[in-house]
Design an enzyme around this catalytic site. Structure first.
Site, PDB file in Angstrom:
ATOM      1  N   THR A 100      37.436  33.792  25.983  1.00  0.00           N
ATOM      2  CA  THR A 100      37.600  33.310  27.190  1.00  0.00           C
ATOM      3  C   THR A 100      36.282  33.755  28.100  1.00  0.00           C
ATOM      4  O   THR A 100      35.713  32.748  28.684  1.00  0.00           O
ATOM      5  CB  THR A 100      38.901  33.801  27.797  1.00  0.00           C
ATOM      6  N   HIS A 128      38.061  23.920  26.540  1.00  0.00           N
ATOM      7  CA  HIS A 128      39.590  24.446  26.493  1.00  0.00           C
ATOM      8  C   HIS A 128      40.018  24.261  24.911  1.00  0.00           C
ATOM      9  O   HIS A 128      39.772  23.108  24.485  1.00  0.00           O
ATOM     10  CB  HIS A 128      40.433  23.659  27.576  1.00  0.00           C
TER      11      HIS A 128
HETATM   12  N1  UDP Z   1      39.573  31.893  33.847  1.00  0.00           N
HETATM   13  C1  UDP Z   1      38.582  32.414  35.032  1.00  0.00           C
HETATM   14  N2  UDP Z   1      38.720  33.764  35.020  1.00  0.00           N
HETATM   15  C2  UDP Z   1      39.643  34.640  34.343  1.00  0.00           C
HETATM   16  C3  UDP Z   1      40.498  34.116  33.566  1.00  0.00           C
HETATM   17  C4  UDP Z   1      39.989  32.607  33.190  1.00  0.00           C
HETATM   18  O1  UDP Z   1      37.686  31.824  35.325  1.00  0.00           O
HETATM   19  O2  UDP Z   1      39.453  35.796  34.690  1.00  0.00           O
HETATM   20  C5  UDP Z   1      39.425  30.269  33.704  1.00  0.00           C
HETATM   21  C6  UDP Z   1      38.546  30.109  32.305  1.00  0.00           C
HETATM   22  O3  UDP Z   1      37.796  28.789  32.643  1.00  0.00           O
HETATM   23  C7  UDP Z   1      39.534  29.983  31.192  1.00  0.00           C
HETATM   24  C8  UDP Z   1      40.650  29.381  31.834  1.00  0.00           C
HETATM   25  O4  UDP Z   1      40.796  30.002  33.399  1.00  0.00           O
HETATM   26  O5  UDP Z   1      38.807  29.133  30.361  1.00  0.00           O
HETATM   27  C9  UDP Z   1      41.834  29.481  31.510  1.00  0.00           C
HETATM   28  O6  UDP Z   1      42.215  30.770  31.113  1.00  0.00           O
HETATM   29  P1  UDP Z   1      42.939  31.369  29.938  1.00  0.00           P
HETATM   30  O7  UDP Z   1      43.169  32.651  29.976  1.00  0.00           O
HETATM   31  O8  UDP Z   1      43.959  30.120  29.493  1.00  0.00           O
HETATM   32  O9  UDP Z   1      41.677  31.346  28.814  1.00  0.00           O
HETATM   33  P2  UDP Z   1      41.314  30.353  27.646  1.00  0.00           P
HETATM   34  O10 UDP Z   1      42.785  29.893  26.910  1.00  0.00           O
HETATM   35  O11 UDP Z   1      40.631  29.059  28.244  1.00  0.00           O
HETATM   36  O12 UDP Z   1      40.442  31.177  26.589  1.00  0.00           O
HETATM   37 MG    MG Z   2      44.696  29.377  27.619  1.00  0.00          MG
END
Ligand code: UDP
Ligand code: MG
Length: 151
Positions: A100, A128
């Protein structure tokens, strides 16, 4: 191993930086099958529903603005939504996507190569990808109507 479906969204930074083709090329290289594809206008309600598990996070308001294209001048907040299908599809797509946090994503992954952290601490990470079977089922049903995803 289970046959899975997984939802991928080309996020607005990916679209604005013309990484759509590269992302699809990487996805196709897994050998998984593309079974759903459409452009979607991301309403505020859809964005909030998609990311509802993160609603209490400090970055949530900017995450909603980001996925709706507000930081990248994307007209109507539109994204390309894809569904890939195959054995272990969820994990295999997460592997090529990378972690992420773009700074922690392995070199060569999509996020490790092309993601960035903005000065506002937003992770702009190109795509995503569903994270587990329950999320994948919920997300495919949220973004696609029943007949829009092929077997
Ligand atoms: N995100 C962010 N800061 C953080 C964590 C997440 O900007 O500390 C954003 C990032 O774009 C991420 C999205 O929120 O892809 C969704 O978070 P998730 O933890 O679900 O991560 P993903 O499943 O996309 O890897
Ligand atoms: Mg996620």
């Amino acid at each position: 191993m289970a046959i899975e479906r997984t939802l991928i969204l080309i996020k607005p930074d990916g679209a604005a930086r013309r990484l759509t083709g590269l992302t699809i090329d990487r996805l196709d290289s897994t050998g998984l099958e593309l079974v759903g594809a459409k452009m979607v206008k991301v309403s505020e309600a859809l964005a909030r529903e998609h990311y509802k598990a993160l609603a209490d996070k400090p970055f949530f308001p900017n995450l909603i603005r980001y996925i709706r294209g507000e930081f990248h001048g994307i007209k109507d907040g539109r994204v390309l939504a894809l569904v890939y299908r195959g054995e272990n599809a969820i994990k295999r797509v997460r592997e090529i996507a990378g972690a992420t946090n773009p700074e922690q994503a392995a070199p060569g992954t999509i996020r490790g190569s092309f993601g960035r952290i903005t000065t506002a601490q937003q992770f702009e990470n190109v795509l995503h990808a569903s994270s587990d079977p329950a999320d994948a089922a919920r997300e495919v049903a949220l973004w696609f109507a029943a007949g829009e995803v092929l077997d």
